[in-house]
Design an enzyme around this catalytic site. Sequence first.
Site, mmCIF file in Angstrom:
data_model
loop_
_atom_site.group_PDB
_atom_site.id
_atom_site.type_symbol
_atom_site.label_atom_id
_atom_site.label_comp_id
_atom_site.label_asym_id
_atom_site.label_seq_id
_atom_site.Cartn_x
_atom_site.Cartn_y
_atom_site.Cartn_z
ATOM 1 N N ASP A 82 34.993 60.579 29.814
ATOM 2 C CA ASP A 82 34.511 61.717 29.040
ATOM 3 C C ASP A 82 35.403 61.873 27.815
ATOM 4 O O ASP A 82 36.628 61.950 27.948
ATOM 5 C CB ASP A 82 34.572 62.965 29.923
ATOM 6 C CG ASP A 82 34.074 64.215 29.229
ATOM 7 O OD1 ASP A 82 33.652 64.116 28.071
ATOM 8 O OD2 ASP A 82 34.125 65.278 29.856
ATOM 9 N N ARG A 103 45.882 65.063 30.109
ATOM 10 C CA ARG A 103 45.380 65.326 28.760
ATOM 11 C C ARG A 103 46.582 65.475 27.829
ATOM 12 O O ARG A 103 47.158 66.556 27.692
ATOM 13 C CB ARG A 103 44.470 66.554 28.753
ATOM 14 C CG ARG A 103 43.210 66.296 29.587
ATOM 15 C CD ARG A 103 42.197 67.390 29.516
ATOM 16 N NE ARG A 103 41.044 67.092 30.354
ATOM 17 C CZ ARG A 103 40.107 67.976 30.689
ATOM 18 N NH1 ARG A 103 40.178 69.210 30.240
ATOM 19 N NH2 ARG A 103 39.092 67.621 31.455
ATOM 20 N N GLN A 114 40.888 69.541 39.072
ATOM 21 C CA GLN A 114 39.679 70.338 39.279
ATOM 22 C C GLN A 114 38.799 69.711 40.353
ATOM 23 O O GLN A 114 38.954 68.555 40.710
ATOM 24 C CB GLN A 114 38.900 70.502 37.972
ATOM 25 C CG GLN A 114 38.340 69.241 37.370
ATOM 26 C CD GLN A 114 37.645 69.494 36.036
ATOM 27 O OE1 GLN A 114 38.042 70.360 35.268
ATOM 28 N NE2 GLN A 114 36.609 68.741 35.748
ATOM 29 N N ASP A 154 29.680 78.216 30.682
ATOM 30 C CA ASP A 154 31.007 78.417 31.252
ATOM 31 C C ASP A 154 31.048 79.714 32.050
ATOM 32 O O ASP A 154 30.467 80.724 31.639
ATOM 33 C CB ASP A 154 32.070 78.510 30.148
ATOM 34 C CG ASP A 154 32.235 77.214 29.363
ATOM 35 O OD1 ASP A 154 31.857 76.146 29.888
ATOM 36 O OD2 ASP A 154 32.740 77.277 28.232
ATOM 37 N N GLU A 207 38.607 81.203 31.608
ATOM 38 C CA GLU A 207 37.528 80.289 31.993
ATOM 39 C C GLU A 207 37.887 79.601 33.301
ATOM 40 O O GLU A 207 38.974 79.040 33.452
ATOM 41 C CB GLU A 207 37.312 79.230 30.907
ATOM 42 C CG GLU A 207 36.205 78.242 31.252
ATOM 43 C CD GLU A 207 36.088 77.108 30.241
ATOM 44 O OE1 GLU A 207 35.801 75.964 30.652
ATOM 45 O OE2 GLU A 207 36.298 77.368 29.028
ATOM 46 N N SER A 230 33.222 74.934 33.828
ATOM 47 C CA SER A 230 32.239 74.502 32.839
ATOM 48 C C SER A 230 31.218 73.649 33.570
ATOM 49 O O SER A 230 31.588 72.786 34.374
ATOM 50 C CB SER A 230 32.925 73.692 31.731
ATOM 51 O OG SER A 230 31.992 73.253 30.773
#
Length: 337
Positions: free
Chosen positions: A59, A112, A127, A238, A251, A254
Amino acid sequence: MSMEKLILPEHYFSKLDIMETEVAIKLAKDVFERELAGRLQLTRVSAPLFVRPESGLNDNLNGVERPVQFDVLEMGVDVQIVQSLAKWKRLALARYGFAPGTGLYTDMDAIRRDEELDNLHSVYVDQWDWEKVITPAERNMDTLYETVRLIWEALRRTQNILADRFTCLDRYFPGQITFLTSQQLEDEYPTLTPKQREDAAAKKYGAIFISQIGGKLRSGAPHDGRAPDYDDWQMNGDILIWYPVLNRALELSSMGIRVDPQSLRRQLEISGCTDRAELPFHKMLLEGRLPLTIGGGIGQSRICLALLEKAHIGEVQASVWPEDMQDACAASGIHLL
């Protein structure tokens, strides 16, 4: 940059000590995983930590984040740490032969490297990634909204169990989640930035689902960026809550109905990414060889942060942080793992 975004709540103290925190993290993850799988009819599967770049399975998020890449000596090829499993999950559903109404979930761990570090963002991402097969008749907003309600029920059930075990924790999740489109938010708060709109709406309703993210609003700008090749921008969104510890929106997830061949072509053209149509995953999708699906990611550390009422994500996960952030947090009673 990190210190500019760091929030240090006045008079903050952790309601749980470090050992209680570790026990609560395990309980929260176990309970929510079970509740999510039961409500959505999901089976846990194993997932990759890295993929081949040429597969098209990684992704690219907003298109600017650099994946971590390294070479495999024995194979003489490069691989990339996954940034999410949005595409891999859909391929796995086809390979495993999942029927409509059933799906999979997995633990997704990612790095990331370009993340701006603050109370909610870490270099380490963990996640629950999930994906479920749907029929053509179910490819609509009703299916999306009903799935959001089921996830919200799982979150509230998890909060209640945590609060029963640790009575110092609050039950602050509202009973219902409110559904809003990104255009509705812009219409209601035209002078605010997208993030300010999220804060205003989350504070007003307690818990919201903002849908239709990725395409341009009437102002000419999108609410937020989305990759063009997994969510259908007309049927995604979201889940956010108002988080009183940090006095801002938080948040948690998503998700969305995934692209079909028509929406994939349209979004690749809008994004100027038509070259991706030649990648193996994209060719399979355009040729109709992948099932129609709905799916998403739910932050494990984000959930634990919210349920345990922590001020920094580093209180519920072990990662790396700038020294000045560590010092500032320690001085404010925020103990990073």
